[in-house]
Design a protein around this motif. Structure first.
Motif, PDB file in Angstrom:
ATOM      1  N   ILE A  22       0.838  -1.200   0.000  1.00 25.43           N
ATOM      2  CA  ILE A  22       0.000   0.000   0.000  1.00 25.43           C
ATOM      3  C   ILE A  22       0.872   1.249   0.000  1.00 25.43           C
ATOM      4  O   ILE A  22       0.621   2.194  -0.749  1.00 25.43           O
ATOM      5  CB  ILE A  22      -0.959  -0.014   1.203  1.00 25.43           C
ATOM      6  CG1 ILE A  22      -2.057  -1.055   0.975  1.00 25.43           C
ATOM      7  CG2 ILE A  22      -1.553   1.362   1.451  1.00 25.43           C
ATOM      8  CD1 ILE A  22      -2.926  -1.313   2.186  1.00 25.43           C
ATOM      9  N   HIS A  23       1.902   1.256   0.828  1.00 25.78           N
ATOM     10  CA  HIS A  23       2.772   2.439   0.909  1.00 25.78           C
ATOM     11  C   HIS A  23       3.430   2.723  -0.436  1.00 25.78           C
ATOM     12  O   HIS A  23       3.557   3.881  -0.834  1.00 25.78           O
ATOM     13  CB  HIS A  23       3.819   2.253   2.003  1.00 25.78           C
ATOM     14  CG  HIS A  23       4.516   3.520   2.362  1.00 25.78           C
ATOM     15  ND1 HIS A  23       5.681   3.907   1.759  1.00 25.78           N
ATOM     16  CD2 HIS A  23       4.183   4.509   3.227  1.00 25.78           C
ATOM     17  CE1 HIS A  23       6.053   5.072   2.244  1.00 25.78           C
ATOM     18  NE2 HIS A  23       5.166   5.463   3.145  1.00 25.78           N
ATOM     19  N   ARG A  24       3.850   1.676  -1.139  1.00 29.51           N
ATOM     20  CA  ARG A  24       4.456   1.872  -2.460  1.00 29.51           C
ATOM     21  C   ARG A  24       3.451   2.429  -3.465  1.00 29.51           C
ATOM     22  O   ARG A  24       3.833   3.129  -4.393  1.00 29.51           O
ATOM     23  CB  ARG A  24       5.023   0.557  -2.984  1.00 29.51           C
ATOM     24  CG  ARG A  24       6.321   0.140  -2.360  1.00 29.51           C
ATOM     25  CD  ARG A  24       6.968  -1.022  -3.100  1.00 29.51           C
ATOM     26  NE  ARG A  24       6.113  -2.198  -3.161  1.00 29.51           N
ATOM     27  CZ  ARG A  24       6.068  -3.156  -2.226  1.00 29.51           C
ATOM     28  NH1 ARG A  24       6.833  -3.062  -1.162  1.00 29.51           N
ATOM     29  NH2 ARG A  24       5.272  -4.195  -2.363  1.00 29.51           N
ATOM     30  N   ARG A  25       2.174   2.103  -3.293  1.00 31.58           N
ATOM     31  CA  ARG A  25       1.149   2.492  -4.267  1.00 31.58           C
ATOM     32  C   ARG A  25       0.382   3.756  -3.893  1.00 31.58           C
ATOM     33  O   ARG A  25      -0.495   4.177  -4.648  1.00 31.58           O
ATOM     34  CB  ARG A  25       0.141   1.353  -4.428  1.00 31.58           C
ATOM     35  CG  ARG A  25       0.753   0.087  -4.963  1.00 31.58           C
ATOM     36  CD  ARG A  25      -0.261  -1.010  -5.011  1.00 31.58           C
ATOM     37  NE  ARG A  25       0.370  -2.282  -5.341  1.00 31.58           N
ATOM     38  CZ  ARG A  25      -0.266  -3.423  -5.355  1.00 31.58           C
ATOM     39  NH1 ARG A  25      -1.542  -3.469  -5.051  1.00 31.58           N
ATOM     40  NH2 ARG A  25       0.375  -4.523  -5.652  1.00 31.58           N
ATOM     41  N   LEU A  26       0.656   4.340  -2.744  1.00 34.79           N
ATOM     42  CA  LEU A  26      -0.135   5.488  -2.289  1.00 34.79           C
ATOM     43  C   LEU A  26      -0.106   6.669  -3.254  1.00 34.79           C
ATOM     44  O   LEU A  26      -1.112   7.344  -3.435  1.00 34.79           O
ATOM     45  CB  LEU A  26       0.327   5.948  -0.908  1.00 34.79           C
ATOM     46  CG  LEU A  26      -0.275   5.212   0.266  1.00 34.79           C
ATOM     47  CD1 LEU A  26       0.336   5.706   1.565  1.00 34.79           C
ATOM     48  CD2 LEU A  26      -1.779   5.340   0.298  1.00 34.79           C
ATOM     49  N   SER A  27       1.027   6.921  -3.870  1.00 29.99           N
ATOM     50  CA  SER A  27       1.106   8.078  -4.769  1.00 29.99           C
ATOM     51  C   SER A  27       0.208   7.897  -5.988  1.00 29.99           C
ATOM     52  O   SER A  27      -0.219   8.874  -6.597  1.00 29.99           O
ATOM     53  CB  SER A  27       2.550   8.334  -5.190  1.00 29.99           C
ATOM     54  OG  SER A  27       3.052   7.230  -5.893  1.00 29.99           O
ATOM     55  N   ALA A  28      -0.113   6.668  -6.333  1.00 25.72           N
ATOM     56  CA  ALA A  28      -0.988   6.395  -7.473  1.00 25.72           C
ATOM     57  C   ALA A  28      -2.440   6.169  -7.044  1.00 25.72           C
ATOM     58  O   ALA A  28      -3.306   5.958  -7.885  1.00 25.72           O
ATOM     59  CB  ALA A  28      -0.484   5.157  -8.226  1.00 25.72           C
ATOM     60  N   TYR A  29      -2.714   6.241  -5.757  1.00 22.02           N
ATOM     61  CA  TYR A  29      -4.062   6.014  -5.242  1.00 22.02           C
ATOM     62  C   TYR A  29      -5.008   7.111  -5.719  1.00 22.02           C
ATOM     63  O   TYR A  29      -4.669   8.290  -5.714  1.00 22.02           O
ATOM     64  CB  TYR A  29      -4.034   5.967  -3.705  1.00 22.02           C
ATOM     65  CG  TYR A  29      -5.399   5.999  -3.079  1.00 22.02           C
ATOM     66  CD1 TYR A  29      -6.250   4.914  -3.190  1.00 22.02           C
ATOM     67  CD2 TYR A  29      -5.847   7.117  -2.400  1.00 22.02           C
ATOM     68  CE1 TYR A  29      -7.507   4.944  -2.636  1.00 22.02           C
ATOM     69  CE2 TYR A  29      -7.108   7.159  -1.842  1.00 22.02           C
ATOM     70  CZ  TYR A  29      -7.934   6.065  -1.963  1.00 22.02           C
ATOM     71  OH  TYR A  29      -9.188   6.106  -1.417  1.00 22.02           O
ATOM     72  N   VAL A  53      -7.999  -1.419   0.112  1.00 24.39           N
ATOM     73  CA  VAL A  53      -7.105  -2.053   1.086  1.00 24.39           C
ATOM     74  C   VAL A  53      -7.370  -3.555   1.166  1.00 24.39           C
ATOM     75  O   VAL A  53      -6.433  -4.367   1.122  1.00 24.39           O
ATOM     76  CB  VAL A  53      -7.276  -1.401   2.483  1.00 24.39           C
ATOM     77  CG1 VAL A  53      -6.579  -2.211   3.554  1.00 24.39           C
ATOM     78  CG2 VAL A  53      -6.777   0.029   2.463  1.00 24.39           C
ATOM     79  N   PHE A  54      -8.616  -3.957   1.251  1.00 25.25           N
ATOM     80  CA  PHE A  54      -8.927  -5.373   1.418  1.00 25.25           C
ATOM     81  C   PHE A  54      -8.741  -6.169   0.124  1.00 25.25           C
ATOM     82  O   PHE A  54      -8.503  -7.377   0.180  1.00 25.25           O
ATOM     83  CB  PHE A  54     -10.314  -5.553   2.026  1.00 25.25           C
ATOM     84  CG  PHE A  54     -10.318  -5.216   3.496  1.00 25.25           C
ATOM     85  CD1 PHE A  54      -9.833  -6.122   4.429  1.00 25.25           C
ATOM     86  CD2 PHE A  54     -10.724  -3.972   3.940  1.00 25.25           C
ATOM     87  CE1 PHE A  54      -9.788  -5.804   5.778  1.00 25.25           C
ATOM     88  CE2 PHE A  54     -10.677  -3.640   5.286  1.00 25.25           C
ATOM     89  CZ  PHE A  54     -10.204  -4.562   6.207  1.00 25.25           C
TER      90      PHE A  54
END
Length: 141
Positions: free
Chosen positions: A88-95, A105-106
């Motif tokens: 999730i942390h790696r993908r947050l900027s693309a969220y 998340v799930f």
């Protein structure tokens, strides 16, 4: 006042919901913390450290409980939960903050569990038996 006493007293005051200057004491007890889901989502996408910490507080136990229900191993569930949050942390900027957090998340958590079930590590662990388990009969080929 120590940090622990400060946290305890702020929790006591925050739960009462008193009004001060038109705002509840809950909002005053945690300056800088996102107050709405929408604000949290926008600030997460910006990688705001306070929002990321709040997100972790909100979802860590829920994700661990979900994974623990699928995996019958406490330590493995902890490892997979850590993997979920690293992903999730790696993908947050693309969220996309227009999307709800929980399904996103799930879905990631479910995919991590599926990846584990497909992995060689899982396949090998199904065939292993503990030598410490005295209840199982020893089979000699």
């Amino acid at each position: 006042m120590t940090q622990r006493e400060n946290r305890t007293s702020s929790r006591r005051g925050a739960g009462r919901g008193r009004q001060e200057n038109g705002r509840s004491s809950r909002a005053l007890a945690s300056p800088g913390v996102p107050s709405t889901d929408r604000e949290l989502q926008v600030r997460l996408q910006q990688l705001d450290p306070i929002a990321v910490a709040r997100f972790f507080e909100l979802y860590c136990d829920r994700v661990y409980g979900y994974i623990r229900g699928l995996i019958n191993d406490e330590h493995l569930a902890e490892d997979l939960t850590q993997d979920v949050f690293a992903s999730i942390h790696r993908r947050l900027s693309a969220y996309d903050p227009e999307r709800d957090l929980a399904p996103w998340v799930f879905t990631i958590a479910t995919n991590k569990v599926r990846d584990y079930w497909r992995s060689r590590r899982h396949q090998d662990s199904r065939h292993e038996t503990s030598i410490d388990n005295d209840d199982s009969p020893l089979q000699i080929p």
